[in-house]
Design a protein around this motif. Sequence first.
Motif, PDB file in Angstrom:
ATOM      1  N   VAL A 123       0.810  -1.222   0.000  1.00  0.00           N
ATOM      2  CA  VAL A 123       0.000   0.000   0.000  1.00  0.00           C
ATOM      3  C   VAL A 123       0.843   1.272   0.000  1.00  0.00           C
ATOM      4  CG1 VAL A 123      -2.045  -1.069   1.004  1.00  0.00           C
ATOM      5  CG2 VAL A 123      -0.286  -0.133   2.516  1.00  0.00           C
ATOM      6  N   ARG A 124       2.129   1.171   0.320  1.00  0.00           N
ATOM      7  CA  ARG A 124       3.046   2.305   0.225  1.00  0.00           C
ATOM      8  C   ARG A 124       4.438   1.777  -0.090  1.00  0.00           C
ATOM      9  NH1 ARG A 124      -1.075   4.448   0.128  1.00  0.00           N
ATOM     10  NH2 ARG A 124      -1.786   6.374   1.143  1.00  0.00           N
ATOM     11  N   VAL A 125       5.210   2.558  -0.832  1.00  0.00           N
ATOM     12  CA  VAL A 125       6.600   2.205  -1.130  1.00  0.00           C
ATOM     13  C   VAL A 125       7.489   3.389  -0.793  1.00  0.00           C
ATOM     14  CG1 VAL A 125       5.996   0.554  -2.933  1.00  0.00           C
ATOM     15  CG2 VAL A 125       6.395   2.940  -3.552  1.00  0.00           C
ATOM     16  N   GLY A 126       8.677   3.088  -0.250  1.00  0.00           N
ATOM     17  CA  GLY A 126       9.635   4.127   0.059  1.00  0.00           C
ATOM     18  C   GLY A 126      10.222   4.746  -1.210  1.00  0.00           C
ATOM     19  N   SER A 127      10.867   5.876  -1.060  1.00  0.00           N
ATOM     20  CA  SER A 127      11.375   6.622  -2.214  1.00  0.00           C
ATOM     21  C   SER A 127      12.468   5.875  -2.968  1.00  0.00           C
ATOM     22  CB  SER A 127      11.913   7.981  -1.757  1.00  0.00           C
ATOM     23  OG  SER A 127      12.957   7.809  -0.797  1.00  0.00           O
ATOM     24  N   GLY A 128      13.116   4.903  -2.313  1.00  0.00           N
ATOM     25  CA  GLY A 128      14.182   4.154  -2.970  1.00  0.00           C
ATOM     26  C   GLY A 128      13.753   2.822  -3.551  1.00  0.00           C
ATOM     27  N   VAL A 129      12.456   2.502  -3.482  1.00  0.00           N
ATOM     28  CA  VAL A 129      11.960   1.206  -3.952  1.00  0.00           C
ATOM     29  C   VAL A 129      11.727   1.273  -5.459  1.00  0.00           C
ATOM     30  CG1 VAL A 129      10.082  -0.478  -3.789  1.00  0.00           C
ATOM     31  CG2 VAL A 129      10.929   0.667  -1.728  1.00  0.00           C
ATOM     32  N   ARG A 130      12.265   0.272  -6.198  1.00  0.00           N
ATOM     33  CA  ARG A 130      12.194   0.285  -7.658  1.00  0.00           C
ATOM     34  C   ARG A 130      11.316  -0.819  -8.232  1.00  0.00           C
ATOM     35  NH1 ARG A 130      17.302   0.402  -6.129  1.00  0.00           N
ATOM     36  NH2 ARG A 130      17.704  -1.733  -6.829  1.00  0.00           N
ATOM     37  N   ARG A 131      11.315  -1.997  -7.648  1.00  0.00           N
ATOM     38  CA  ARG A 131      10.713  -3.168  -8.290  1.00  0.00           C
ATOM     39  C   ARG A 131       9.274  -3.451  -7.869  1.00  0.00           C
ATOM     40  NH1 ARG A 131      14.490  -6.589 -10.753  1.00  0.00           N
ATOM     41  NH2 ARG A 131      16.654  -5.895 -10.512  1.00  0.00           N
ATOM     42  N   TRP A 132       8.761  -2.708  -6.927  1.00  0.00           N
ATOM     43  CA  TRP A 132       7.432  -3.006  -6.400  1.00  0.00           C
ATOM     44  C   TRP A 132       6.559  -1.769  -6.458  1.00  0.00           C
ATOM     45  CZ3 TRP A 132       6.665  -8.020  -5.911  1.00  0.00           C
ATOM     46  CH2 TRP A 132       7.793  -8.833  -5.743  1.00  0.00           C
ATOM     47  N   ARG A 133       5.231  -2.001  -6.626  1.00  0.00           N
ATOM     48  CA  ARG A 133       4.281  -0.909  -6.786  1.00  0.00           C
ATOM     49  C   ARG A 133       3.101  -1.106  -5.844  1.00  0.00           C
ATOM     50  NH1 ARG A 133       8.119   0.480  -8.989  1.00  0.00           N
ATOM     51  NH2 ARG A 133       8.467   1.174 -11.147  1.00  0.00           N
ATOM     52  N   ILE A 134       2.427  -0.018  -5.527  1.00  0.00           N
ATOM     53  CA  ILE A 134       1.198  -0.091  -4.754  1.00  0.00           C
ATOM     54  C   ILE A 134       0.214  -1.005  -5.479  1.00  0.00           C
ATOM     55  CG2 ILE A 134      -0.809   1.236  -3.982  1.00  0.00           C
ATOM     56  CD1 ILE A 134       1.080   3.576  -3.463  1.00  0.00           C
ATOM     57  N   GLY A 135      -0.409  -1.889  -4.731  1.00  0.00           N
ATOM     58  CA  GLY A 135      -1.377  -2.834  -5.293  1.00  0.00           C
ATOM     59  C   GLY A 135      -0.818  -4.214  -5.562  1.00  0.00           C
ATOM     60  N   ASP A 136       0.516  -4.380  -5.540  1.00  0.00           N
ATOM     61  CA  ASP A 136       1.108  -5.696  -5.778  1.00  0.00           C
ATOM     62  C   ASP A 136       0.732  -6.667  -4.661  1.00  0.00           C
ATOM     63  OD1 ASP A 136       2.338  -4.828  -8.078  1.00  0.00           O
ATOM     64  OD2 ASP A 136       4.323  -4.589  -7.191  1.00  0.00           O
ATOM     65  N   HIS A 137       0.418  -7.908  -5.059  1.00  0.00           N
ATOM     66  CA  HIS A 137       0.171  -8.985  -4.097  1.00  0.00           C
ATOM     67  C   HIS A 137       1.501  -9.682  -3.824  1.00  0.00           C
ATOM     68  CE1 HIS A 137      -4.423  -9.529  -4.964  1.00  0.00           C
ATOM     69  NE2 HIS A 137      -4.074  -8.269  -4.784  1.00  0.00           N
ATOM     70  N   VAL A 138       1.898  -9.738  -2.562  1.00  0.00           N
ATOM     71  CA  VAL A 138       3.257 -10.178  -2.237  1.00  0.00           C
ATOM     72  C   VAL A 138       3.276 -11.156  -1.067  1.00  0.00           C
ATOM     73  CG1 VAL A 138       4.315  -8.044  -3.093  1.00  0.00           C
ATOM     74  CG2 VAL A 138       3.642  -8.219  -0.669  1.00  0.00           C
ATOM     75  N   LEU A 139       4.366 -11.902  -1.010  1.00  0.00           N
ATOM     76  CA  LEU A 139       4.796 -12.594   0.200  1.00  0.00           C
ATOM     77  C   LEU A 139       5.990 -11.846   0.752  1.00  0.00           C
ATOM     78  CD1 LEU A 139       4.764 -16.337  -0.941  1.00  0.00           C
ATOM     79  CD2 LEU A 139       2.903 -14.997   0.038  1.00  0.00           C
ATOM     80  N   VAL A 140       6.167 -11.886   2.057  1.00  0.00           N
ATOM     81  CA  VAL A 140       7.313 -11.242   2.688  1.00  0.00           C
ATOM     82  C   VAL A 140       8.227 -12.321   3.239  1.00  0.00           C
ATOM     83  CG1 VAL A 140       8.105  -9.623   4.441  1.00  0.00           C
ATOM     84  CG2 VAL A 140       5.915  -9.229   3.285  1.00  0.00           C
ATOM     85  N   GLY A 141       9.480 -12.332   2.768  1.00  0.00           N
ATOM     86  CA  GLY A 141      10.462 -13.267   3.286  1.00  0.00           C
ATOM     87  C   GLY A 141      10.831 -12.930   4.712  1.00  0.00           C
ATOM     88  N   CYS A 142      11.266 -13.939   5.458  1.00  0.00           N
ATOM     89  CA  CYS A 142      11.419 -13.787   6.900  1.00  0.00           C
ATOM     90  C   CYS A 142      12.770 -13.232   7.339  1.00  0.00           C
ATOM     91  CB  CYS A 142      11.189 -15.144   7.577  1.00  0.00           C
ATOM     92  SG  CYS A 142      12.395 -16.407   7.080  1.00  0.00           S
ATOM     93  N   ILE A 143      13.662 -12.935   6.401  1.00  0.00           N
ATOM     94  CA  ILE A 143      15.007 -12.488   6.765  1.00  0.00           C
ATOM     95  C   ILE A 143      15.295 -11.107   6.192  1.00  0.00           C
ATOM     96  CG2 ILE A 143      17.481 -12.934   6.480  1.00  0.00           C
ATOM     97  CD1 ILE A 143      16.154 -14.793   8.474  1.00  0.00           C
TER      98      ILE A 143
END
Length: 442
Positions: A123-143
Amino acid sequence: MDALTEAVIAGAPPEELARADVPPDYVAAHLRIEDTGMFAGVEDKDVRKSLRVGRVPMPELAPDEVLVAVMASSINYNSVWSAMFEPLPTFDFLERYGREGGWARRHDQPYHVVGSDCAGVVVRVGSGVRRWRIGDHVLVGCIQVDDQEPATHADGMISAGQRAWGFETNFGALAHYAVARASQLMPKPGHLTWEEAASVMLTATTSYRMLISDKGARMKLGDIVLIWGATGGLGAFAVQLVKNAGGIPVGVVGSAEKAALLRRLGCDVVINRADIGIGGAATPEETVEQGKRLGRLIRKEVGEDPHIAFDYIGRATFGISVFVVRRGGTVVTCGSSSGFQHSYDNRYLWMNSKRIVGSHAANMQEQTETNRLFALGRLTPVLSAVYPLTEAAEAARLVQLNRHTGKVGVRCLAPREGLGVTDPELRARIGAERLNPLRPPG
């Protein structure tokens, strides 16, 4: 309910998610620093007494981070450790992390939002994030790793800056929102529901590194693999990985009910340890005798000793693992749920040229390879139950008492089970029953 949460639950398009304001606080399963001494001198450290569900402040987002609306999460044993404040309070991790300064200071709070598995919507991305966009369905890795540390680029798991997300960091996954680094994200497999997808990554990737990766046991075609706790979150994925890789899984469980579930997973050899008198504390002599009984049974079933012992149980099983693997065999370990202090007869290790391999979680490449296997339908979830976030402490208690099989899921923002599927064709080809082999019918 705030506008952003309403938009997420309604499945709003990215532009609507971007317009909605981020709420100043959110609901999360969390611990409080003032409770860290509550279990002193108490034998039953009941996590239902320490794991609270309530509102916590929304943290500011760093340039390399994303804010994820958590649709579902799941219980891992690290959250049980956190809620027991053992082997030490995880607030110590947060305080140490905060001393690094900068954005790390946010993590040192009097509350700790736990949880290391997540499926959700960016729902939000930091100013340095390049590969992901608002609305993407994701899994979050644990590390989480430090990409400015040289060792990270050889293997993130040997870098000093790696941390278990939601255990050694704050703002974890058992919540309506979670903060993660963009480098932790992977695309959610479209044929899985939110709760199915949220139950797989930590345990499946740990099992992948232990068995398949060149950092682990380096399993090969035809290997016989002894799997302790084979209907647990780690063990049930180990059975699937061994089968996929052309090996022979030998699963050990503690009851007839779990043995029946293990057969449903397709395990080649199923052993109920109660039937052969294995379990609990044992003298060195008893450990050898238990190992002999187990070894005879495995040879009776498959004709050979195991090449690999997959051990996360620890003190209760480790000496047997070292004894029972063949000459040149490998014991791979990632944990010690029955106790950290292991005892084994070293003669059986050195005189038979066996190896002990320590393995912790998985680096991002290993996580991505594991996620690919789920996306292809080669691995399936092992959910046994799903709780709402309001009952996260009950879910954690189930895991604490080992009264579960497979993984225990937690619905966070998902209003009901069965949502989040964007590839119904693949789901239909695989079949809902195969995707949920440990869940009771209906």
